[in-house]
Design a protein around this motif. Structure first.
Motif, PDB file in Angstrom:
ATOM      1  N   ALA A 112       0.829  -1.209   0.000  1.00 30.05           N
ATOM      2  CA  ALA A 112       0.000   0.000   0.000  1.00 30.05           C
ATOM      3  C   ALA A 112       0.864   1.260   0.000  1.00 30.05           C
ATOM      4  O   ALA A 112       0.558   2.246  -0.684  1.00 30.05           O
ATOM      5  N   VAL A 113       1.952   1.242   0.781  1.00 28.04           N
ATOM      6  CA  VAL A 113       2.857   2.397   0.829  1.00 28.04           C
ATOM      7  C   VAL A 113       3.503   2.618  -0.537  1.00 28.04           C
ATOM      8  O   VAL A 113       3.596   3.756  -1.031  1.00 28.04           O
ATOM      9  N   PHE A 114       3.956   1.528  -1.159  1.00 31.57           N
ATOM     10  CA  PHE A 114       4.560   1.659  -2.485  1.00 31.57           C
ATOM     11  C   PHE A 114       3.564   2.238  -3.486  1.00 31.57           C
ATOM     12  O   PHE A 114       3.901   3.151  -4.258  1.00 31.57           O
ATOM     13  N   ALA A 115       2.324   1.714  -3.493  1.00 30.61           N
ATOM     14  CA  ALA A 115       1.319   2.193  -4.446  1.00 30.61           C
ATOM     15  C   ALA A 115       1.025   3.667  -4.234  1.00 30.61           C
ATOM     16  O   ALA A 115       0.839   4.422  -5.194  1.00 30.61           O
ATOM     17  N   ARG A 116       0.983   4.091  -2.980  1.00 33.87           N
ATOM     18  CA  ARG A 116       0.716   5.497  -2.689  1.00 33.87           C
ATOM     19  C   ARG A 116       1.827   6.390  -3.209  1.00 33.87           C
ATOM     20  O   ARG A 116       1.578   7.422  -3.824  1.00 33.87           O
ATOM     21  N   VAL A 117       3.077   6.002  -2.960  1.00 34.13           N
ATOM     22  CA  VAL A 117       4.219   6.785  -3.449  1.00 34.13           C
ATOM     23  C   VAL A 117       4.238   6.801  -4.976  1.00 34.13           C
ATOM     24  O   VAL A 117       4.425   7.855  -5.607  1.00 34.13           O
ATOM     25  N   TRP A 118       4.016   5.636  -5.584  1.00 36.90           N
ATOM     26  CA  TRP A 118       4.079   5.560  -7.045  1.00 36.90           C
ATOM     27  C   TRP A 118       2.953   6.370  -7.691  1.00 36.90           C
ATOM     28  O   TRP A 118       3.167   7.012  -8.733  1.00 36.90           O
ATOM     29  N   ALA A 119       1.763   6.377  -7.090  1.00 36.59           N
ATOM     30  CA  ALA A 119       0.659   7.165  -7.632  1.00 36.59           C
ATOM     31  C   ALA A 119       0.991   8.654  -7.592  1.00 36.59           C
ATOM     32  O   ALA A 119       0.731   9.391  -8.553  1.00 36.59           O
ATOM     33  N   ARG A 120       1.577   9.112  -6.491  1.00 38.73           N
ATOM     34  CA  ARG A 120       1.963  10.528  -6.397  1.00 38.73           C
ATOM     35  C   ARG A 120       3.034  10.859  -7.435  1.00 38.73           C
ATOM     36  O   ARG A 120       3.023  11.931  -8.057  1.00 38.73           O
ATOM     37  N   LYS A 121       3.982   9.939  -7.622  1.00 40.38           N
ATOM     38  CA  LYS A 121       5.058  10.177  -8.590  1.00 40.38           C
ATOM     39  C   LYS A 121       4.513  10.240 -10.016  1.00 40.38           C
ATOM     40  O   LYS A 121       4.853  11.145 -10.791  1.00 40.38           O
ATOM     41  N   GLU A 122       3.661   9.283 -10.379  1.00 42.45           N
ATOM     42  CA  GLU A 122       3.081   9.269 -11.729  1.00 42.45           C
ATOM     43  C   GLU A 122       2.215  10.505 -11.963  1.00 42.45           C
ATOM     44  O   GLU A 122       2.238  11.088 -13.046  1.00 42.45           O
ATOM     45  N   ALA A 123       1.432  10.905 -10.956  1.00 39.64           N
ATOM     46  CA  ALA A 123       0.588  12.094 -11.107  1.00 39.64           C
ATOM     47  C   ALA A 123       1.450  13.328 -11.378  1.00 39.64           C
ATOM     48  O   ALA A 123       1.148  14.140 -12.263  1.00 39.64           O
ATOM     49  N   TYR A 124       2.530  13.469 -10.621  1.00 35.63           N
ATOM     50  CA  TYR A 124       3.425  14.613 -10.804  1.00 35.63           C
ATOM     51  C   TYR A 124       4.093  14.595 -12.176  1.00 35.63           C
ATOM     52  O   TYR A 124       4.127  15.615 -12.883  1.00 35.63           O
ATOM     53  N   LEU A 125       4.593  13.432 -12.596  1.00 39.08           N
ATOM     54  CA  LEU A 125       5.277  13.340 -13.885  1.00 39.08           C
ATOM     55  C   LEU A 125       4.305  13.528 -15.049  1.00 39.08           C
ATOM     56  O   LEU A 125       4.667  14.086 -16.090  1.00 39.08           O
ATOM     57  N   LYS A 126       3.042  13.085 -14.882  1.00 42.89           N
ATOM     58  CA  LYS A 126       2.041  13.335 -15.917  1.00 42.89           C
ATOM     59  C   LYS A 126       1.708  14.817 -15.992  1.00 42.89           C
ATOM     60  O   LYS A 126       1.478  15.362 -17.074  1.00 42.89           O
ATOM     61  N   GLY A 127       1.664  15.481 -14.826  1.00 45.12           N
ATOM     62  CA  GLY A 127       1.428  16.926 -14.831  1.00 45.12           C
ATOM     63  C   GLY A 127       2.537  17.677 -15.533  1.00 45.12           C
ATOM     64  O   GLY A 127       2.289  18.627 -16.277  1.00 45.12           O
ATOM     65  N   LEU A 128       3.780  17.231 -15.320  1.00 42.50           N
ATOM     66  CA  LEU A 128       4.916  17.848 -16.023  1.00 42.50           C
ATOM     67  C   LEU A 128       4.874  17.543 -17.513  1.00 42.50           C
ATOM     68  O   LEU A 128       5.374  18.329 -18.324  1.00 42.50           O
ATOM     69  N   GLY A 129       4.316  16.388 -17.873  1.00 43.08           N
ATOM     70  CA  GLY A 129       4.292  15.969 -19.268  1.00 43.08           C
ATOM     71  C   GLY A 129       5.541  15.229 -19.691  1.00 43.08           C
ATOM     72  O   GLY A 129       5.769  15.004 -20.879  1.00 43.08           O
TER      73      GLY A 129
END
Length: 246
Positions: free
Chosen positions: A183-200
């Motif tokens: 669960a901790v890994f999924a939470r960190v990875w979701a935040r990372k993917e969201a940020y990188l998608k926002g950056l494009g």
């Protein structure tokens, strides 16, 4: 296509550690939506709730071609349902028919190729979509935005991928008890993917480049955890308005 939507609207920017909790929102109310004024809007769509066949006329040629490329009928149906929901939401905000919403991609900030953030042609309205395990998460904002849904992986997978994370994120994972590690890994990875998608940029700079876990101070961006169904983690990243440019 009849699809149940769960939505959350923020009228002021929530604290960076806030957990955004979706509320029930129905598709037949979409016409009442207005342009977001302050803060993002979120929809969590249960793709399994649609009953009728999707109206393919609402999708553009590129989306229809991508849909036919899915080998799994379920994946194909979920892809179409998520993009139809996106078009209905965008159309309601823009005062356009869903099929008249034109989508394209901005240039990548890393290589200048045309595979950066998806954009709405002729509008400054920003959006992001993520699809996992029968759900999709959609966000609209006035500034660059990214969302991500992640399935809790097996502990072995989380441990294997931990080495790709920022050192401080690796440390968080090591401190988590075995029953919480996925669960901790999924939470960190979701935040990372969201940020990188926002950056494009996607993962072009690597997953270890920025620390994005809880308490992270990412210049010019705000990161939020989003309430998600059991077994999923969700996150939202929004570029701060003061740094968004004209």
């Amino acid at each position: 296509m009849s699809t149940t939507l769960l939505a959350h609207e923020t009228t002021t920017a929530p604290a960076p550690t806030a957990l955004l909790t979706p509320r029930l929102y129905r598709t037949d109310h979409l016409a009442e939506l207005v342009q977001p004024s302050a803060g993002p809007r979120l929809w969590l769509v249960n793709l399994a709730r649609g009953g009728a066949e999707p109206d393919l006329s609402l999708l553009d040629a590129k989306e229809r071609a991508k849909a036919t490329a899915f080998r799994s009928p379920l994946d194909r149906a979920h892809y179409m349902a998520s993009h139809i929901a996106l078009r209905r939401i965008l159309g309601a905000h823009l005062g356009r028919a869903p099929e008249d919403v034109r989508l394209s991609q901005a240039d990548c900030p890393v290589c200048d190729a045309g595979h950066g953030r998806p954009v709405v042609e002729g509008s400054s309205l920003q959006f992001s979509l993520s699809r996992r395990a029968g759900y999709c998460l959609i966000a609209l904002a006035r500034t660059a935005v990214g969302v991500d849904l992640e399935v809790h992986p097996a502990v072995e997978v989380a441990d294997e991928l931990a080495d790709t994370l920022h050192p401080r994120e690796q440390a968080l994972l090591e401190l988590a008890p075995p029953e919480r590690r996925a669960a901790v890994f999924a939470r960190v990875w979701a935040r990372k993917e969201a940020y990188l998608k926002g950056l494009g940029t996607g993962l072009a700079m690597g997953a270890a480049h920025d620390y994005v876990a809880e308490g992270a101070q990412v210049p010019d961006w705000s990161l939020y955890d989003v309430a998600a169904p059991t077994g999923l983690a969700a996150a939202l990243a929004v570029k701060d308005p003061a740094d968004a440019g004209a």
